[in-house]
Design a protein around this motif. Structure first.
Motif, mmCIF file in Angstrom:
data_model
loop_
_atom_site.group_PDB
_atom_site.id
_atom_site.type_symbol
_atom_site.label_atom_id
_atom_site.label_comp_id
_atom_site.label_asym_id
_atom_site.label_seq_id
_atom_site.Cartn_x
_atom_site.Cartn_y
_atom_site.Cartn_z
ATOM 1 N N GLN A 24 0.834 -1.193 0.000
ATOM 2 C CA GLN A 24 0.000 0.000 0.000
ATOM 3 C C GLN A 24 0.870 1.244 0.000
ATOM 4 N N CYS A 25 0.485 2.223 -0.814
ATOM 5 C CA CYS A 25 1.201 3.497 -0.868
ATOM 6 C C CYS A 25 0.878 4.304 0.381
ATOM 7 N N ARG A 26 1.890 4.803 1.049
ATOM 8 C CA ARG A 26 1.696 5.602 2.265
ATOM 9 C C ARG A 26 1.169 7.003 1.934
ATOM 10 N N SER A 27 1.366 7.453 0.704
ATOM 11 C CA SER A 27 0.918 8.796 0.318
ATOM 12 C C SER A 27 -0.563 8.827 -0.064
ATOM 13 N N CYS A 28 -0.973 7.957 -1.007
ATOM 14 C CA CYS A 28 -2.352 8.020 -1.506
ATOM 15 C C CYS A 28 -3.233 6.881 -0.997
ATOM 16 N N CYS A 39 5.105 4.789 -6.581
ATOM 17 C CA CYS A 39 3.674 4.533 -6.730
ATOM 18 C C CYS A 39 3.216 4.945 -8.136
ATOM 19 N N CYS A 42 0.385 8.039 -7.640
ATOM 20 C CA CYS A 42 0.701 9.398 -7.202
ATOM 21 C C CYS A 42 2.176 9.769 -7.325
ATOM 22 N N GLY A 44 4.521 8.634 -5.303
ATOM 23 C CA GLY A 44 5.160 8.564 -3.992
ATOM 24 C C GLY A 44 6.193 7.444 -3.915
ATOM 25 N N TYR A 45 7.126 7.594 -2.995
ATOM 26 C CA TYR A 45 8.224 6.623 -2.872
ATOM 27 C C TYR A 45 8.032 5.635 -1.727
ATOM 28 N N SER A 46 6.867 5.564 -1.131
ATOM 29 C CA SER A 46 6.648 4.690 0.021
ATOM 30 C C SER A 46 5.549 3.677 -0.253
#
Length: 63
Positions: A24-28, A39, A42, A44-46
Motif C-alpha cells: 500500500q502506498c503511504r501517500s495516496c 507509486c 501518485c 510517492g516513494y513509500s
C-alpha cells in the motif's frame, strides 16, 4: 504458527484487509499486489507492506 506456514497461508488465502494487494502506498493509500519503488498512481516513494510473518510467530516450545 511457523513463519513459513504463515506465508503459505497468506498466499493461499489472500489478504482481505487491504484492497488491491498487500502493498500500500503511504501517500495516496492505493493498494497493489506487487511492491513498487514508485507509486504508479501518485508518484510517492513509500509503497510498503505492513505484513510481518515473524510478528505472528508464537514459539510454544519454550513455555
Amino acid at each position: 504458527m511457523n513463519p513459513f506456514a504463515a506465508i503459505v497461508d497468506r498466499l493461499i488465502d489472500g489478504d482481505s484487509d487491504v484492497s488491491g494487494g498487500p502493498y500500500q502506498c503511504r501517500s495516496c493509500g492505493e493498494g497493489y499486489a506487487l511492491e513498487y519503488h514508485v507509486c504508479p498512481t501518485c508518484g510517492g516513494y513509500s509503497v510498503e507492506s505492513e505484513y510481518n510473518p515473524v510478528a505472528e510467530f508464537n514459539d510454544d516450545s519454550t513455555s
